[in-house]
Design a protein around this motif. Structure first.
Motif, PDB file in Angstrom:
ATOM      1  N   GLY A  31      -4.730  -9.637   6.103  1.00 19.42           N
ATOM      2  CA  GLY A  31      -5.833  -8.726   5.917  1.00 19.42           C
ATOM      3  C   GLY A  31      -6.100  -9.358   4.396  1.00 19.42           C
ATOM      4  N   GLN A  32      -6.668  -8.364   3.639  1.00 21.59           N
ATOM      5  CA  GLN A  32      -7.334  -8.418   2.583  1.00 21.59           C
ATOM      6  C   GLN A  32      -6.293  -8.840   1.424  1.00 21.59           C
ATOM      7  OE1 GLN A  32      -9.806  -5.151   1.619  1.00 21.59           O
ATOM      8  NE2 GLN A  32     -11.071  -5.591   3.246  1.00 21.59           N
ATOM      9  N   ASP A  33      -6.767  -9.658   0.417  1.00 23.08           N
ATOM     10  CA  ASP A  33      -5.775  -9.737  -0.790  1.00 23.08           C
ATOM     11  C   ASP A  33      -5.416  -8.474  -1.564  1.00 23.08           C
ATOM     12  OD1 ASP A  33      -6.449 -12.466  -0.647  1.00 23.08           O
ATOM     13  OD2 ASP A  33      -8.038 -12.649  -2.071  1.00 23.08           O
ATOM     14  N   GLY A  34      -4.371  -8.358  -2.023  1.00 21.45           N
ATOM     15  CA  GLY A  34      -3.907  -7.216  -2.663  1.00 21.45           C
ATOM     16  C   GLY A  34      -3.055  -6.053  -1.749  1.00 21.45           C
ATOM     17  N   GLU A  35      -3.067  -6.483  -0.488  1.00 19.71           N
ATOM     18  CA  GLU A  35      -2.164  -5.460   0.298  1.00 19.71           C
ATOM     19  C   GLU A  35      -0.757  -5.770  -0.190  1.00 19.71           C
ATOM     20  OE1 GLU A  35      -2.839  -5.685   4.518  1.00 19.71           O
ATOM     21  OE2 GLU A  35      -5.128  -5.944   4.235  1.00 19.71           O
ATOM     22  N   GLU A  36      -0.017  -4.987   0.386  1.00 22.63           N
ATOM     23  CA  GLU A  36       1.360  -4.829   0.247  1.00 22.63           C
ATOM     24  C   GLU A  36       2.034  -6.014   1.374  1.00 22.63           C
ATOM     25  OE1 GLU A  36       3.693  -1.456   0.044  1.00 22.63           O
ATOM     26  OE2 GLU A  36       2.293  -0.726  -1.527  1.00 22.63           O
ATOM     27  N   GLY A  37       2.916  -6.871   1.056  1.00 21.99           N
ATOM     28  CA  GLY A  37       3.557  -7.578   2.046  1.00 21.99           C
ATOM     29  C   GLY A  37       4.368  -6.761   3.134  1.00 21.99           C
ATOM     30  N   ILE A  38       4.786  -7.584   4.062  1.00 21.49           N
ATOM     31  CA  ILE A  38       5.688  -6.869   5.250  1.00 21.49           C
ATOM     32  C   ILE A  38       7.036  -7.015   4.685  1.00 21.49           C
ATOM     33  CG2 ILE A  38       6.574  -7.303   7.526  1.00 21.49           C
ATOM     34  CD1 ILE A  38       3.673  -8.756   8.027  1.00 21.49           C
ATOM     35  N   TYR A  39       7.772  -5.720   4.434  1.00 23.71           N
ATOM     36  CA  TYR A  39       9.099  -5.679   3.965  1.00 23.71           C
ATOM     37  C   TYR A  39       9.710  -4.604   4.800  1.00 23.71           C
ATOM     38  CZ  TYR A  39      13.344  -5.606   1.354  1.00 23.71           C
ATOM     39  OH  TYR A  39      14.587  -5.634   0.799  1.00 23.71           O
ATOM     40  N   TYR A  40      10.793  -4.832   5.592  1.00 24.30           N
ATOM     41  CA  TYR A  40      11.511  -3.679   6.106  1.00 24.30           C
ATOM     42  C   TYR A  40      13.086  -4.131   5.848  1.00 24.30           C
ATOM     43  CZ  TYR A  40       7.115  -2.283   8.661  1.00 24.30           C
ATOM     44  OH  TYR A  40       5.908  -2.127   8.871  1.00 24.30           O
ATOM     45  N   GLN A  41      13.865  -2.914   5.559  1.00 26.65           N
ATOM     46  CA  GLN A  41      15.095  -2.877   5.363  1.00 26.65           C
ATOM     47  C   GLN A  41      15.847  -2.054   6.169  1.00 26.65           C
ATOM     48  OE1 GLN A  41      16.339  -3.303   1.182  1.00 26.65           O
ATOM     49  NE2 GLN A  41      18.556  -3.622   1.825  1.00 26.65           N
ATOM     50  N   LEU A  42      16.867  -2.295   6.684  1.00 27.41           N
ATOM     51  CA  LEU A  42      17.826  -1.400   7.485  1.00 27.41           C
ATOM     52  C   LEU A  42      18.107  -0.205   6.477  1.00 27.41           C
ATOM     53  CD1 LEU A  42      18.907  -0.901  10.345  1.00 27.41           C
ATOM     54  CD2 LEU A  42      20.891  -1.898   9.596  1.00 27.41           C
ATOM     55  N   GLY A  43      17.852   1.261   6.956  1.00 29.51           N
ATOM     56  CA  GLY A  43      18.231   2.150   6.209  1.00 29.51           C
ATOM     57  C   GLY A  43      17.302   2.650   5.222  1.00 29.51           C
ATOM     58  N   SER A  44      16.143   1.815   4.878  1.00 27.18           N
ATOM     59  CA  SER A  44      15.315   2.373   3.886  1.00 27.18           C
ATOM     60  C   SER A  44      13.897   2.966   4.283  1.00 27.18           C
ATOM     61  CB  SER A  44      14.837   0.774   2.907  1.00 27.18           C
ATOM     62  OG  SER A  44      14.350   0.210   3.781  1.00 27.18           O
ATOM     63  N   LYS A  45      13.272   3.408   3.560  1.00 23.73           N
ATOM     64  CA  LYS A  45      12.288   4.059   3.868  1.00 23.73           C
ATOM     65  C   LYS A  45      11.198   3.179   4.007  1.00 23.73           C
ATOM     66  CE  LYS A  45      13.120   8.463   1.466  1.00 23.73           C
ATOM     67  NZ  LYS A  45      12.348   9.358   0.349  1.00 23.73           N
ATOM     68  N   TYR A  46      10.047   3.262   5.062  1.00 19.19           N
ATOM     69  CA  TYR A  46       9.004   2.400   5.125  1.00 19.19           C
ATOM     70  C   TYR A  46       7.688   3.204   4.779  1.00 19.19           C
ATOM     71  CZ  TYR A  46       8.274   4.491   9.718  1.00 19.19           C
ATOM     72  OH  TYR A  46       8.136   5.134  10.842  1.00 19.19           O
ATOM     73  N   ARG A  47       6.595   2.477   4.430  1.00 16.05           N
ATOM     74  CA  ARG A  47       5.253   3.123   3.955  1.00 16.05           C
ATOM     75  C   ARG A  47       4.098   2.546   5.105  1.00 16.05           C
ATOM     76  NH1 ARG A  47       4.186   2.094  -1.845  1.00 16.05           N
ATOM     77  NH2 ARG A  47       3.784   4.289  -1.954  1.00 16.05           N
ATOM     78  N   ARG A  48       3.485   3.577   5.219  1.00 17.41           N
ATOM     79  CA  ARG A  48       2.079   3.578   5.851  1.00 17.41           C
ATOM     80  C   ARG A  48       0.819   4.097   4.917  1.00 17.41           C
ATOM     81  NH1 ARG A  48       3.652   0.095   9.151  1.00 17.41           N
ATOM     82  NH2 ARG A  48       4.714   0.717  11.364  1.00 17.41           N
ATOM     83  N   PRO A  49      -0.286   3.446   5.121  1.00 17.50           N
ATOM     84  CA  PRO A  49      -1.644   4.045   4.534  1.00 17.50           C
ATOM     85  C   PRO A  49      -1.966   5.324   5.105  1.00 17.50           C
ATOM     86  CG  PRO A  49      -2.085   2.098   5.858  1.00 17.50           C
ATOM     87  CD  PRO A  49      -0.680   2.174   5.951  1.00 17.50           C
ATOM     88  N   VAL A  50      -1.878   6.147   4.267  1.00 20.17           N
ATOM     89  CA  VAL A  50      -2.679   7.598   4.613  1.00 20.17           C
ATOM     90  C   VAL A  50      -3.706   7.907   3.566  1.00 20.17           C
ATOM     91  CG1 VAL A  50      -1.882   9.990   4.759  1.00 20.17           C
ATOM     92  CG2 VAL A  50      -0.300   8.283   5.139  1.00 20.17           C
ATOM     93  N   GLY A  51      -4.827   7.899   4.182  1.00 22.93           N
ATOM     94  CA  GLY A  51      -6.107   8.156   3.374  1.00 22.93           C
ATOM     95  C   GLY A  51      -6.253   6.716   2.395  1.00 22.93           C
ATOM     96  N   ASN A  52      -6.475   6.976   1.270  1.00 21.33           N
ATOM     97  CA  ASN A  52      -6.561   6.107   0.321  1.00 21.33           C
ATOM     98  C   ASN A  52      -5.019   5.549  -0.383  1.00 21.33           C
ATOM     99  OD1 ASN A  52      -9.048   5.734   0.642  1.00 21.33           O
ATOM    100  ND2 ASN A  52      -9.632   7.345  -0.851  1.00 21.33           N
ATOM    101  N   THR A  53      -3.953   6.289  -0.053  1.00 23.23           N
ATOM    102  CA  THR A  53      -2.695   5.826  -0.804  1.00 23.23           C
ATOM    103  C   THR A  53      -1.756   5.346   0.215  1.00 23.23           C
ATOM    104  OG1 THR A  53      -2.048   8.119  -0.548  1.00 23.23           O
ATOM    105  CG2 THR A  53      -3.166   7.579  -2.286  1.00 23.23           C
TER     106      THR A  53
END
Length: 97
Positions: A15-37
């Motif tokens: 997608g667009q420049d400045g997006e976070e890269g794909i990174y998943y680690q076993l046992g760690s929290k993962y993030r999703r865009p919710v609204g503007n954050t």
């Protein structure tokens, strides 16, 4: 079909420049865009690599990331930067000696 367990999956952002890269680690929290954050929404419980993705001449490998029984990310292995696998269990090494 073979299945391997992985511990980390990394990739470049789609997608667009400045997006976070794909990174998943076993046992760690993962993030999703919710609204503007971006917010933590769950924990990675399992990462698998299987060779069941139909290809032109043979099956290709695909990576799936799970939160419980829910698939939260899926992509062909060849489209990712890297996958780290769990070290073999000590029990396997003892049998070989």
């Amino acid at each position: 079909m073979s299945t391997r367990e992985a511990t980390i999956v990394t990739g470049i952002p789609w997608g667009q420049d400045g997006e976070e890269g794909i990174y998943y680690q076993l046992g760690s929290k993962y993030r999703r865009p919710v609204g503007n954050t971006w917010e933590d929404v769950g924990v990675v419980s399992r990462i698998t690599v299987t060779d069941d993705l139909p290809g032109l001449h043979c099956n290709m490998e695909r990576v799936r990331v799970f939160d419980g029984e829910t698939v939260i990310f899926e992509a062909p292995l060849h489209s990712l930067e890297g996958v780290a696998y769990a070290p073999p269990s000590p029990a396997l090494n003892e049998e070989q000696e």
